[in-house]
Design a protein around this motif. Structure first.
Motif, PDB file in Angstrom:
ATOM      1  N   TRP A  59      42.433  43.704  -0.333  1.00  0.00           N
ATOM      2  CA  TRP A  59      43.286  44.567  -1.553  1.00  0.00           C
ATOM      3  C   TRP A  59      44.458  43.693  -1.749  1.00  0.00           C
ATOM      4  O   TRP A  59      45.195  43.331  -0.932  1.00  0.00           O
ATOM      5  N   LEU A  60      44.696  42.943  -2.766  1.00  0.00           N
ATOM      6  CA  LEU A  60      45.986  42.603  -3.578  1.00  0.00           C
ATOM      7  C   LEU A  60      46.412  43.389  -4.679  1.00  0.00           C
ATOM      8  O   LEU A  60      45.592  43.724  -5.479  1.00  0.00           O
ATOM      9  N   ALA A  61      47.629  43.909  -4.626  1.00  0.00           N
ATOM     10  CA  ALA A  61      48.318  44.559  -5.941  1.00  0.00           C
ATOM     11  C   ALA A  61      49.609  44.206  -6.159  1.00  0.00           C
ATOM     12  O   ALA A  61      50.350  43.873  -4.792  1.00  0.00           O
ATOM     13  N   ALA A  62      50.147  44.241  -7.380  1.00  0.00           N
ATOM     14  CA  ALA A  62      51.376  43.685  -7.346  1.00  0.00           C
ATOM     15  C   ALA A  62      51.974  44.410  -8.620  1.00  0.00           C
ATOM     16  O   ALA A  62      51.194  45.025  -9.584  1.00  0.00           O
ATOM     17  N   PHE A 107      49.548  48.742 -12.453  1.00  0.00           N
ATOM     18  CA  PHE A 107      49.747  47.638 -11.873  1.00  0.00           C
ATOM     19  C   PHE A 107      48.707  46.590 -12.086  1.00  0.00           C
ATOM     20  O   PHE A 107      47.556  47.071 -12.537  1.00  0.00           O
ATOM     21  N   VAL A 108      48.940  45.483 -11.511  1.00  0.00           N
ATOM     22  CA  VAL A 108      47.976  44.402 -11.453  1.00  0.00           C
ATOM     23  C   VAL A 108      47.228  44.177 -10.316  1.00  0.00           C
ATOM     24  O   VAL A 108      48.131  44.488  -9.207  1.00  0.00           O
ATOM     25  N   GLN A 109      46.292  43.773 -10.120  1.00  0.00           N
ATOM     26  CA  GLN A 109      45.549  43.527  -8.790  1.00  0.00           C
ATOM     27  C   GLN A 109      44.634  42.284  -8.749  1.00  0.00           C
ATOM     28  O   GLN A 109      44.319  41.719  -9.662  1.00  0.00           O
ATOM     29  N   GLY A 110      44.689  41.724  -7.620  1.00  0.00           N
ATOM     30  CA  GLY A 110      44.156  40.335  -7.466  1.00  0.00           C
ATOM     31  C   GLY A 110      42.641  40.426  -6.861  1.00  0.00           C
ATOM     32  O   GLY A 110      42.242  41.330  -6.619  1.00  0.00           O
ATOM     33  N   LYS A 111      42.387  39.196  -6.691  1.00  0.00           N
ATOM     34  CA  LYS A 111      40.777  39.230  -6.337  1.00  0.00           C
ATOM     35  C   LYS A 111      40.968  39.036  -4.772  1.00  0.00           C
ATOM     36  O   LYS A 111      41.756  38.707  -4.066  1.00  0.00           O
ATOM     37  N   ASN A 112      39.722  39.802  -4.361  1.00  0.00           N
ATOM     38  CA  ASN A 112      39.520  39.947  -2.577  1.00  0.00           C
ATOM     39  C   ASN A 112      38.504  39.052  -2.482  1.00  0.00           C
ATOM     40  O   ASN A 112      38.121  38.065  -3.302  1.00  0.00           O
ATOM     41  N   SER A 113      38.006  38.971  -0.988  1.00  0.00           N
ATOM     42  CA  SER A 113      37.470  37.897  -0.684  1.00  0.00           C
ATOM     43  C   SER A 113      35.949  37.838  -1.266  1.00  0.00           C
ATOM     44  O   SER A 113      35.119  37.068  -1.174  1.00  0.00           O
ATOM     45  N   ASN A 114      35.672  39.105  -1.754  1.00  0.00           N
ATOM     46  CA  ASN A 114      34.319  38.980  -2.491  1.00  0.00           C
ATOM     47  C   ASN A 114      34.140  38.037  -3.563  1.00  0.00           C
ATOM     48  O   ASN A 114      33.131  37.731  -4.324  1.00  0.00           O
ATOM     49  N   ALA A 115      35.348  37.700  -4.056  1.00  0.00           N
ATOM     50  CA  ALA A 115      35.289  36.714  -5.179  1.00  0.00           C
ATOM     51  C   ALA A 115      35.247  35.284  -4.919  1.00  0.00           C
ATOM     52  O   ALA A 115      34.735  34.344  -5.857  1.00  0.00           O
ATOM     53  N   GLY A 116      35.262  35.047  -3.657  1.00  0.00           N
ATOM     54  CA  GLY A 116      34.998  33.633  -3.296  1.00  0.00           C
ATOM     55  C   GLY A 116      33.540  33.173  -3.387  1.00  0.00           C
ATOM     56  O   GLY A 116      32.530  33.938  -3.406  1.00  0.00           O
ATOM     57  N   ARG A 117      33.380  31.912  -3.539  1.00  0.00           N
ATOM     58  CA  ARG A 117      32.019  31.142  -3.720  1.00  0.00           C
ATOM     59  C   ARG A 117      31.104  31.340  -2.537  1.00  0.00           C
ATOM     60  O   ARG A 117      29.955  31.238  -2.471  1.00  0.00           O
ATOM     61  N   LEU A 118      31.885  31.595  -1.119  1.00  0.00           N
ATOM     62  CA  LEU A 118      30.914  31.602  -0.100  1.00  0.00           C
ATOM     63  C   LEU A 118      30.472  33.091   0.110  1.00  0.00           C
ATOM     64  O   LEU A 118      29.607  33.221   1.192  1.00  0.00           O
ATOM     65  N   VAL A 119      30.917  34.190  -0.503  1.00  0.00           N
ATOM     66  CA  VAL A 119      30.330  35.408  -0.489  1.00  0.00           C
ATOM     67  C   VAL A 119      29.409  35.655  -1.597  1.00  0.00           C
ATOM     68  O   VAL A 119      28.941  34.634  -2.375  1.00  0.00           O
ATOM     69  N   ASN A 120      29.303  37.112  -1.893  1.00  0.00           N
ATOM     70  CA  ASN A 120      28.318  37.251  -3.232  1.00  0.00           C
ATOM     71  C   ASN A 120      28.795  37.198  -4.517  1.00  0.00           C
ATOM     72  O   ASN A 120      28.011  36.916  -5.681  1.00  0.00           O
ATOM     73  N   GLY A 121      30.145  37.449  -4.868  1.00  0.00           N
ATOM     74  CA  GLY A 121      30.578  36.898  -5.982  1.00  0.00           C
ATOM     75  C   GLY A 121      30.322  37.989  -7.033  1.00  0.00           C
ATOM     76  O   GLY A 121      30.778  38.018  -8.448  1.00  0.00           O
ATOM     77  N   ASP A 122      30.034  39.307  -6.779  1.00  0.00           N
ATOM     78  CA  ASP A 122      29.681  40.321  -7.498  1.00  0.00           C
ATOM     79  C   ASP A 122      31.070  40.783  -8.333  1.00  0.00           C
ATOM     80  O   ASP A 122      31.836  41.290  -7.789  1.00  0.00           O
ATOM     81  N   PRO A 123      31.262  40.596  -9.748  1.00  0.00           N
ATOM     82  CA  PRO A 123      32.269  40.737 -10.431  1.00  0.00           C
ATOM     83  C   PRO A 123      32.782  42.405 -10.305  1.00  0.00           C
ATOM     84  O   PRO A 123      33.807  42.579 -10.336  1.00  0.00           O
ATOM     85  N   ARG A 124      31.931  43.264  -9.943  1.00  0.00           N
ATOM     86  CA  ARG A 124      32.012  44.820  -9.740  1.00  0.00           C
ATOM     87  C   ARG A 124      33.022  44.952  -8.538  1.00  0.00           C
ATOM     88  O   ARG A 124      33.779  45.905  -8.728  1.00  0.00           O
TER      89      ARG A 124
END
Length: 168
Positions: A68-71, A92-109
């Protein structure tokens, strides 16, 4: 500055991780964020940011897992309620977690905002770091951790950490 998260039997409550009920899961991932209390922040604090990571994931997947990233959390929000990642996402804004990486599934949900602990091998110690900042950062939803690191340079007034163990 201090940060606290309620634990049950010295562990993150099941509802925020691997054993969450179906209503708190999406694509087989826990999505209900845990409550956070912040106290004794510097008077000049304009916003908070948080980084929630799993350093114990490194032997399992080869890198530190970002959960989780939030700022730009308003300085008046010293109590961040459970499920804020979903229910207060417009505050607030939230960043990408490790599910966003190409090495994982990348499911946008499940690639941005909170995605909870799911330690596959043994209990892991997760690290929550909350930052008190002297400004809002020029970040938008979907930012990466390195964006936060660069943008927060020179703006951190204080930071506090909490170790949140979660069972396998």
């Amino acid at each position: 500055m201090q940060v606290s998260v309620p634990l049950e039997n010295s562990l993150l409550a099941d509802e925020y991780g691997k054993y969450a009920p179906a209503s708190a899961m999406l694509a087989d991932h826990p999505i209900k964020s845990f409550p956070i209390s912040i106290s004794d922040a510097p008077a000049a604090t304009k916003s908070f940011a948080l980084v929630f990571v799993d350093f114990d994931s490194t032997p399992v997947c080869g890198f530190t897992w970002i959960h989780w990233l939030a700022a730009n959390i308003p300085a008046t929000m010293t109590t961040i309620p459970a499920n804020a990642s979903r229910e207060l996402a417009d505050q607030f804004v939230q960043g990408k977690n490790s599910n966003a990486g190409r090495l994982v599934n990348g499911d946008p949900r499940i690639s941005s905002g909170y995605v909870g602990p799911q330690p596959p091998d043994k209990a892991h110690n997760y690290t929550l770091t909350v930052y008190a900042l002297d400004t809002d950062l020029p970040l938008a939803d979907g930012y990466w951790l390195n964006d936060f690191i660069h943008q927060s340079a020179g703006h951190v007034l204080a930071k506090a950490k909490a170790t949140l163990p979660s069972r396998a």
